[in-house]
Design an enzyme around this catalytic site. Structure first.
Site, PDB file in Angstrom:
ATOM      1  N   THR A 101      53.698 -44.036 -76.252  1.00 61.80           N
ATOM      2  CA  THR A 101      53.983 -43.648 -77.064  1.00 61.80           C
ATOM      3  C   THR A 101      53.277 -44.666 -77.635  1.00 61.80           C
ATOM      4  O   THR A 101      53.085 -45.842 -78.498  1.00 61.80           O
ATOM      5  CB  THR A 101      54.651 -42.568 -78.011  1.00 61.80           C
ATOM      6  OG1 THR A 101      53.766 -42.347 -79.080  1.00 61.80           O
ATOM      7  CG2 THR A 101      55.575 -43.579 -78.525  1.00 61.80           C
ATOM      8  N   ASP A 111      52.034 -44.109 -81.194  1.00 67.31           N
ATOM      9  CA  ASP A 111      52.398 -43.508 -82.237  1.00 67.31           C
ATOM     10  C   ASP A 111      53.119 -44.389 -82.970  1.00 67.31           C
ATOM     11  O   ASP A 111      53.407 -44.870 -84.108  1.00 67.31           O
ATOM     12  CB  ASP A 111      53.141 -42.184 -82.720  1.00 67.31           C
ATOM     13  CG  ASP A 111      52.470 -40.710 -82.177  1.00 67.31           C
ATOM     14  OD1 ASP A 111      50.938 -41.496 -81.707  1.00 67.31           O
ATOM     15  OD2 ASP A 111      52.581 -40.619 -81.212  1.00 67.31           O
ATOM     16  N   GLY A 161      53.097 -37.214 -74.536  1.00 66.90           N
ATOM     17  CA  GLY A 161      51.483 -37.505 -74.816  1.00 66.90           C
ATOM     18  C   GLY A 161      51.698 -39.054 -73.888  1.00 66.90           C
ATOM     19  O   GLY A 161      51.990 -40.059 -73.727  1.00 66.90           O
ATOM     20  N   ARG A 218      50.695 -38.451 -84.895  1.00 69.88           N
ATOM     21  CA  ARG A 218      51.482 -37.408 -85.467  1.00 69.88           C
ATOM     22  C   ARG A 218      52.123 -38.077 -86.511  1.00 69.88           C
ATOM     23  O   ARG A 218      52.113 -37.663 -87.213  1.00 69.88           O
ATOM     24  CB  ARG A 218      53.174 -37.097 -83.988  1.00 69.88           C
ATOM     25  CG  ARG A 218      53.866 -36.168 -84.055  1.00 69.88           C
ATOM     26  CD  ARG A 218      54.676 -36.333 -82.593  1.00 69.88           C
ATOM     27  NE  ARG A 218      54.043 -35.745 -81.490  1.00 69.88           N
ATOM     28  CZ  ARG A 218      53.656 -34.682 -80.648  1.00 69.88           C
ATOM     29  NH1 ARG A 218      53.743 -34.097 -81.253  1.00 69.88           N
ATOM     30  NH2 ARG A 218      52.854 -35.307 -79.644  1.00 69.88           N
ATOM     31  N   ASP A 249      59.867 -39.904 -78.515  1.00 73.43           N
ATOM     32  CA  ASP A 249      60.979 -39.787 -78.989  1.00 73.43           C
ATOM     33  C   ASP A 249      61.746 -38.699 -77.660  1.00 73.43           C
ATOM     34  O   ASP A 249      63.122 -38.762 -77.773  1.00 73.43           O
ATOM     35  CB  ASP A 249      61.468 -40.153 -80.281  1.00 73.43           C
ATOM     36  CG  ASP A 249      60.581 -39.199 -80.938  1.00 73.43           C
ATOM     37  OD1 ASP A 249      59.709 -38.666 -80.366  1.00 73.43           O
ATOM     38  OD2 ASP A 249      60.774 -38.672 -82.216  1.00 73.43           O
ATOM     39  N   ARG A 263      54.813 -31.555 -70.878  1.00 75.00           N
ATOM     40  CA  ARG A 263      55.707 -31.158 -71.785  1.00 75.00           C
ATOM     41  C   ARG A 263      56.003 -30.129 -71.181  1.00 75.00           C
ATOM     42  O   ARG A 263      55.036 -29.521 -71.374  1.00 75.00           O
ATOM     43  CB  ARG A 263      54.970 -31.507 -73.334  1.00 75.00           C
ATOM     44  CG  ARG A 263      54.063 -32.487 -73.944  1.00 75.00           C
ATOM     45  CD  ARG A 263      53.370 -32.502 -74.969  1.00 75.00           C
ATOM     46  NE  ARG A 263      52.611 -33.212 -75.602  1.00 75.00           N
ATOM     47  CZ  ARG A 263      52.545 -34.140 -75.836  1.00 75.00           C
ATOM     48  NH1 ARG A 263      53.978 -34.874 -76.291  1.00 75.00           N
ATOM     49  NH2 ARG A 263      51.162 -35.311 -77.037  1.00 75.00           N
ATOM     50  N   ASP A 286      56.236 -45.217 -82.705  1.00 72.23           N
ATOM     51  CA  ASP A 286      57.015 -44.447 -83.989  1.00 72.23           C
ATOM     52  C   ASP A 286      58.889 -44.339 -83.490  1.00 72.23           C
ATOM     53  O   ASP A 286      59.677 -43.676 -83.373  1.00 72.23           O
ATOM     54  CB  ASP A 286      56.745 -42.699 -84.037  1.00 72.23           C
ATOM     55  CG  ASP A 286      56.930 -42.374 -83.108  1.00 72.23           C
ATOM     56  OD1 ASP A 286      56.980 -42.808 -82.236  1.00 72.23           O
ATOM     57  OD2 ASP A 286      56.236 -41.071 -82.982  1.00 72.23           O
TER      58      ASP A 286
HETATM   59  O1  F6P Z   1      52.600 -38.467 -79.981  1.00 75.45           O
HETATM   60  C1  F6P Z   1      51.020 -38.452 -79.113  1.00 75.45           C
HETATM   61  C2  F6P Z   1      50.020 -38.459 -79.550  1.00 75.45           C
HETATM   62  O2  F6P Z   1      48.665 -38.239 -79.628  1.00 75.45           O
HETATM   63  C3  F6P Z   1      50.565 -37.945 -81.095  1.00 75.45           C
HETATM   64  O3  F6P Z   1      49.421 -39.733 -81.964  1.00 75.45           O
HETATM   65  C4  F6P Z   1      49.398 -36.733 -80.724  1.00 75.45           C
HETATM   66  O4  F6P Z   1      49.613 -36.183 -82.163  1.00 75.45           O
HETATM   67  C5  F6P Z   1      49.996 -35.994 -80.323  1.00 75.45           C
HETATM   68  O5  F6P Z   1      50.111 -36.620 -78.910  1.00 75.45           O
HETATM   69  C6  F6P Z   1      48.780 -34.882 -79.593  1.00 75.45           C
HETATM   70  O6  F6P Z   1      49.367 -34.035 -78.581  1.00 75.45           O
HETATM   71  P1  F6P Z   1      48.809 -33.783 -77.025  1.00 75.45           P
HETATM   72  O7  F6P Z   1      48.131 -34.546 -76.244  1.00 75.45           O
HETATM   73  O8  F6P Z   1      49.605 -32.854 -76.550  1.00 75.45           O
HETATM   74  O9  F6P Z   1      47.598 -32.935 -77.721  1.00 75.45           O
END
Ligand code: F6P
Length: 318
Positions: A124, A126, A10, A170, A102, A71, A128
């Site tokens: 990120t 997050d 992300g 997340r 991570d 991803r 985290d």
């Molecule tokens: O890890 C960053 C994040 O924005 C999280 O907070 C969220 O759950 C996730 O990515 C969303 O992922 P995607 O962009 O694949 O919808």
């Protein structure tokens, strides 16, 4: 030295600032830099583009990542990693900087185990990742969320409603905790702390009984759905409740000065590591220092959650 940079997973505000810092610091010190488009997927496809000083102009203040992100399932397999290594060898690139969360760190560790000199920056929203006080984009996101909660609070007061605001993160409650404290939430629901609907409803009802004109509940997506919490509050208390899921608006926009400044410092640190023959490391910010640790070490630790701040928030919501 020939250096490649990619952003993975992300995106987050401040990734562009990091790319700019790494590129310019490297070039000024006499190295060559290549951007890899679309993360590990692009690495396997050899999507390299040479970067010069001007290519990273006018991106410092922009959200997202101009290298784009992805991803990749294929890259998780050893065959995908071998593909990527073959492309790096073909392009004569020996150093790879990965900016991501991570999951991206695991990819960098796998490549390091296969002989590629890798370096990670914590990209990120997050917050985290265990070793670093801040991840890239977290500060911007918290500020954005606070400003959006301010707006929700205005209309909640006019209608004497309870607003439930669901934020990203997340499995982590860090965005919810920090935005909740900064916006004066009545209740903060996070995956790190046990909670139940009865306590949440009591807190909200008592707030109204004490003369509050609104209720604010911040919910981390990893703990519950805002919609479900709103429904239960209405059902159990008879008070009006509305849910707002902030979604991707919290992941975009111009990075804060804090995110721009520490990523600028990280760019300097990563090149310093390369020049000193140190690789397989994750760059972080701890206190005032820009630090580095072996990637495998940081991945073995659990991310921090500030339980003390959580307690403080409870006292202040009275
Ligand atoms: O890890 C960053 C994040 O924005 C999280 O907070 C969220 O759950 C996730 O990515 C969303 O992922 P995607 O962009 O694949 O919808």
């Amino acid at each position: 030295m020939n250096i490649a940079i990619l952003t993975s997973g992300g995106d987050s505000q401040g990734m562009n600032s990091a790319i700019r810092a790494i590129t310019r610091t490297a070039i000024v010190r006499g190295h060559k830099v290549f951007g890899v488009k679309k993360g590990y997927q692009g690495l396997m496809e050899g999507l390299f583009t040479p970067l010069d000083l001007r290519d990273v102009g006018d991106i410092l203040h922009r959200g997202g990542t101009f290298l784009q992100s992805a991803r990749s399932q294929e890259f998780r397999e050893p065959s995908g990693q071998e593909k990527a290594i073959a492309k790096l060898k073909e392009a004569n690139i020996e150093h790879l900087v990965v900016i991501g969360g991570d999951g991206s760190y695991h990819g960098a560790l796998a490549l390091f185990g296969r002989g590629v000199k890798t370096y990670c920056l914590p990209g990120t929203i997050d917050n985290d990742i265990a070793y670093t006080d801040y991840t890239i984009g977290f500060d911007t996101t918290v500020n954005l969320v606070v400003s959006l909660i301010n707006n929700v609070r205005d209309t909640s007061t006019s209608h004497e409603r309870t607003s439930i605001i669901e934020v990203m993160g997340r499995g982590s409650g860090n965005i919810a905790l920090h935005a909740g404290v900064a916006s004066g939430a009545d209740v903060i629901i996070v995956p790190e702390v046990e909670w139940n609907l009865e306590d949440v409803c009591n807190e909200i009802s008592e707030g109204f009984n004490r003369g509050k004109k609104h209720g604010i509940v911040v919910v981390a997506e990893g703990a519950a759905s805002g919609e479900a919490v709103a429904e239960e509050i209405e059902k159990r208390t008879g008070l009006e409740a509305r849910s707002t899921k902030l979604g991707y608006v919290q992941r975009g926009g111009s990075p804060s000065s804090f995110d721009r400044i520490f990523t600028s410092r990280m760019g300097d640190k990563v090149i310093e590591c390369m020049e000193n023959g140190i690789s397989g490391v994750a760059i972080g910010i701890e206190g005032k220092e820009i630090t580095y640790h072996p990637i495998h070490e940081v991945l073995s630790k659990k991310a921090d959650f500030d339980f003390k701040l959580y307690e403080i928030a409870k006292n202040l919501s009275r």
